[in-house]
Every structure is written in structure tokens, then in C-alpha cells.
Design an enzyme around this catalytic site. Structure first.
Site, PDB file in Angstrom:
ATOM      1  N   HIS A  28       0.811  -1.224   0.000  1.00  0.00           N
ATOM      2  CA  HIS A  28       0.000   0.000   0.000  1.00  0.00           C
ATOM      3  C   HIS A  28       0.842   1.270   0.000  1.00  0.00           C
ATOM      4  O   HIS A  28       0.370   2.338  -0.398  1.00  0.00           O
ATOM      5  CB  HIS A  28      -0.950  -0.015   1.200  1.00  0.00           C
ATOM      6  CG  HIS A  28      -2.195   0.793   1.017  1.00  0.00           C
ATOM      7  ND1 HIS A  28      -2.272   1.910   0.199  1.00  0.00           N
ATOM      8  CD2 HIS A  28      -3.437   0.660   1.567  1.00  0.00           C
ATOM      9  CE1 HIS A  28      -3.490   2.398   0.244  1.00  0.00           C
ATOM     10  NE2 HIS A  28      -4.222   1.664   1.060  1.00  0.00           N
ATOM     11  N   ASP A  42     -10.178  -4.220 -17.919  1.00  0.00           N
ATOM     12  CA  ASP A  42     -10.467  -5.178 -18.989  1.00  0.00           C
ATOM     13  C   ASP A  42      -9.173  -5.492 -19.750  1.00  0.00           C
ATOM     14  O   ASP A  42      -8.613  -4.625 -20.419  1.00  0.00           O
ATOM     15  CB  ASP A  42     -11.520  -4.580 -19.929  1.00  0.00           C
ATOM     16  CG  ASP A  42     -11.884  -5.492 -21.090  1.00  0.00           C
ATOM     17  OD1 ASP A  42     -11.317  -6.595 -21.189  1.00  0.00           O
ATOM     18  OD2 ASP A  42     -12.726  -5.085 -21.904  1.00  0.00           O
TER      19      ASP A  42
END
Length: 463
Positions: free
Chosen positions: A168, A386
Site C-alpha cells: 500500500h 479489462d
């Protein structure tokens, strides 16, 4: 998921490999910002994407998703080369990236099941998480470890699962999606990302001299020896996801006075969950409870001096405080106003104040004591990543993390759109929490809402 992970389901993994940038990259040392390297962000976060074999694009027709993603990763790392390095600490625990080009961890895997066998709806918690995101021994630290781990698991149906574990300190949700979009563009044959990555972490360093200009309840260092979640054995925690569609939100909105009717879905839903969570924990009425709203400064207008392409952490946890008795006894409108108050604190100056606090107070972790932290990921575009096989069936975090929950877009199998929020609580509290949520929704529901909700269980996404 809607069903338990069958004992007969198996995942066969190849040995982990290091994927380095496809070309030589600069060998240098880069500093993280004073927002990036705070204690609370020194964690590894799992993120999951589930894909069907939906008419692949011409660019990847007939190709193996493992090979497509491996190649795209290597090419994207040319532009995001710090991710292929390793973290080390400098003076005063300042985190530095040694841009060594060693690479990120990649695992190729095959499963003996199809996507449909995982249940009617795919969402956290994932009982099979350890199989789909293997923890390579020695890789899950912060210093000297790979900054990214990716596992791609082929499914019998031709679909696949992309699981990531990200450090993170390197980026927030917006930065991660920016990197994934670069990978997506590499699968399309583009030579460079459409958004040029920008480091410039100095923009969120402490000022000289540092000065704390706001009150930061979220960083108050309190005795957590009696805190409910801190003292609960991890094996005694229950983890469920809750779905809120138009009917649930409308029912909750009916609780509100006219001046708050236009509150956002996020504000209303999280106010409900915070109130019900506090009631379920059965705290002393005089106990101070907190709600910390993870708010990204990127959403705060054009005056924010972060360039397009900046992929570092750019958020804070502004907190609102209340007494447990007041929160649970004053109606939903009171909680909504507190949630709004927490959100409204966020500004460029607030974030700079956090950076200054980090340097002045030794990079403290956010407070654990009766704190409910929620990150709104509905605008992060996880659901649009995608690689050529269409949008994911599910795209988002792997679930709640202790006292941290995430608010994500979700579409039910029946086509209903809403938000999904994973919650982690002690098992004894979870049952009470579910009852409190159901009660609050039912009390505000019209007869039409109640009739609709009886036909489909829109509230709880049960494992």
C-alpha cells in the site's frame, strides 16, 4: 461467495517467478512521500478480479491469459519501474525505493473448476483466497520484499482469476487502477500508456518547518488493551458482505429529516452501518467511537496541485467522534451529519497537515480504539479493468481488513445495481449487527419496499 469452496476444488500452481521490466530501467533511489510511508499504510492489500471467457478482443483472441498478463506486466513495469524495486528505511524510518529492477512476483496456476461452480454471485469473503493468492514464503513483508505479487489462475470454463497483493505504500486505489490500465493498454499493443506515470512524491512531503493545522482524531494514540476488535482472536472474527440496492437506500432515506434527504447513498449507508455496528458491539454509552472516512484529495477540485498521472497515496482518514449512547440513540440523521462532517474536513491543507503530523510524531498508525474506517471505492474503476476478456464479474478488494471496510460497486445476478460493503466483527457481534441492520431498514421501508425485499434477499450476501 454464495457457496462454500468445495474440498474437491483444487488449484495447481507453478513455482513463483520474478517478472522484471521488459527493458533496462534507471537504477536509482526514490523517496516515498510522508503520506505514503505512514505506519498504517505499511501493509499488503489483496485485490481480486474474476473474468469470464467473454468473446476476447481480436488482439488476444485464442491467447492464454497467463501469457497475456505476464507480457503486459513486464511492459508496464518499464514505465512503472519503481514497482520492480525494493523498499528500505532511511533516517527517521523514511521509506526509500531502491529501483533495482529485481521484479515483481508472478504465479501461474490452473484450477479444476469453472467460474459458475463458485456460486451464483461472487463477492467477499473468499474462502479460497489462500489458493487463489498464494503467500510465497518470505514475500509478505514491507522492507526488502517484492512490492507486488500477482497470481493468474486459469479456470475450466476458459475464464480466469487475477489476484494481486499490493504494497500500500506504493499507491492508493486510483494509482493501482492507473497501473492496471497501463497493463490493459499493453495487451492492446500500445507502445506507451495513455497516462504517463508521475512520481513527484515530494509534493506530499512535510513542510519546512512542519505545522499541524487541523485536529486529527484519527491519529490519537490511545490505550487499546480493552478495545473490542484489538483483543479479539482473529479466528473468532466473522466476515460478511452486505448489499444495499435502491430499495434499501430508499428505506434508510425515509429515516432522515427533510434537510438531509439529498444525502448521498454512501453517507446514508455508512451512517446506518456505523450505528448498527456500534450497537452490536454493546459498548458503554460513554465510550467515544470514531468514524474515519478515507477521502482522496484527487476528488477535491482542480486547485489540487497533483499532476495527472500521480500514482502515490493521496488520501487521509478524517474522523468524526461521538459517544456510543448518543450515536445509537439519536436517530440515523445524527449519524449522517457526523459522516458528512468527517468527509467535509478533507482538503489539500488537511492532507499537508497529516504529512506534517507524520514527521513531527514519528509516523503513527491510525487509532485502533473503537474506530470504524471506510474507504469509498465506488469511483476507483476496479469494475472496468479489462484485459481483453471483458469487464470482471467482480473487481475489488478481497474483503474487510480488521476495522477497515470498503464500499464497492456491485451488480446482483438479477441485474440490480448497488453497493457492497464487507464487514469484519467478532462472531457474537455479527449476529446482533445483522439484526440491527435489518431492523433499521424495515422501520423505514414502505409497504412496496417490504414486498420487493421479500422476493429477493437484497440485503445480505451470505457465504
Amino acid at each position: 461467495m454464495a457457496s462454500k469452496f468445495s474440498q474437491s476444488f483444487k488449484v495447481t500452481r507453478q513455482g513463483p517467478e520474478l517478472i522484471a521490466p521488459a527493458e533496462l530501467t534507471p537504477q536509482e533511489v526514490k523517496k516515498l512521500s510522508d503520506i505514503d510511508d505512514q505506519e498504517g499504510l505499511r501493509v499488503q492489500v489483496p485485490v481480486m478480479f474474476f473474468y469470464r471467457n467473454n468473446h476476447p478482443s481480436p488482439a488476444i483472441e485464442g491467447r492464454d491469459p497467463v501469457k497475456v498478463i505476464r507480457e503486459a506486466l513486464s511492459k508496464a513495469l518499464v514505465f512503472y519501474y519503481p514497482l520492480a524495486g525494493r523498499l528500505r528505511e532511511g533516517e527517521n524510518r523514511k521509506l526509500l525505493v531502491d529501483c533495482s529492477g529485481e521484479g515483481v512476483l508472478f504465479i501461474e496456476a490452473d484450477a479444476n473448476f469453472s467460474l459458475d461452480e463458485l456460486g451464483d454471485e461472487i463477492h467477499p469473503p473468499f474462502p479460497c483466497l489462500d489458493e487463489l493468492l498464494y503467500n510465497v514464503p518470505g514475500s509478505d513483508g514491507i522492507l526488502g520484499c517484492p512490492l507486488l505479487l500477482i497470481q493468474v489462475t486459469r479456470l475450466l470454463c476458459g475464464g480466469f482469476i487475477l489476484a494481486l497483493r499490493v504494497n500500500h505504500t506504493m499507491f492508493d486505489a486510483y494509482g493501482l487502477v492507473q497501473f492496471l490500465n497501463a497493463m490493459e493498454e499493453m495487451t492492446q499493443g500500445k507502445p506507451t500508456p495513455s497516462v504517463t506515470p508521475v512520481w513527484q512524491r515530494y509534493l506530499l512531503n512535510a513542510r519546512n518547518p512542519p505545522r499541524i493545522t487541523h485536529i486529527h482524531h484519527e491519529y490519537e494514540q490511545l490505550d487499546d488493551s480493552n478495545d473490542t476488535l484489538h483483543t479479539t482472536n482473529p479466528n473468532d472474527l466473522d466476515h460478511k458482505s452486505f448489499f444495499f440496492g435502491p430499495e434499501e437506500t430508499s428505506s434508510l432515506r425515509n429515516h432522515l429529516p427533510l434537510r438531509l434527504k439529498n444525502s448521498s447513498t454512501f453517507e446514508i449507508t455508512i451512517a446506518c452501518l456505523w450505528t448498527c455496528r456500534t450497537a452490536a458491539l454493546q459498548l458503554d454509552h460513554n465510550q467515544t467511537v470514531r468514524f474515519s472516512c478515507v477521502t482522496n484529495v484527487r476528488n477535491k477540485g482542480s486547485r489540487i496541485p497533483l499532476p495527472r498521472g500521480y500514482y502515490g497515496n493521496a488520501f487521509a482518514y478524517p474522523a468524526a467522534c461521538a459517544k456510543a449512547g448518543s450515536l445509537c440513540g439519536s436517530g440515523l440523521g445524527y449519524a449522517v451529519e457526523l459522516v458528512k462532517r468527517a468527509k467535509a474536513q478533507m482538503s489539500w491543507e488537511y492532507l499537508r497537515s497529516v504529512a506534517d503530523l507524520m514527521v513531527m510524531k514519528g509516523r503513527p498508525r491510525y487509532t485502533n480504539v473503537e474506530n470504524f474506517i471506510v474507504s469509498n471505492l465506488t469511483h476507483s474503476r476496479f469494475t472496468e479493468v479489462d484485459f481483453g476478456w471483458g469487464k470482471p464479474v467482480y473487481g475489488g478488494t478481497a474483503g474487510a481488513m480488521s476495522l477497515i471496510s470498503f464500499c464497492m460497486k456491485f451488480q446482483r445476478k438479477d441485474g440490480k445495481n448497488g453497493i457492497l460493503i464487507p464487514i469484519s466483527l467478532p462472531k457474537s457481534s455479527m449476529a446482533r449487527f445483522q439484526k440491527e441492520v435489518k431492523k433499521m431498514i424495515a422501520q423505514g421501508a414502505s409497504m412496496e419496499d417490504l414486498s420487493e425485499m421479500k422476493h429477493s434477499e437484497k440485503l445480505l450476501c451470505k457465504v
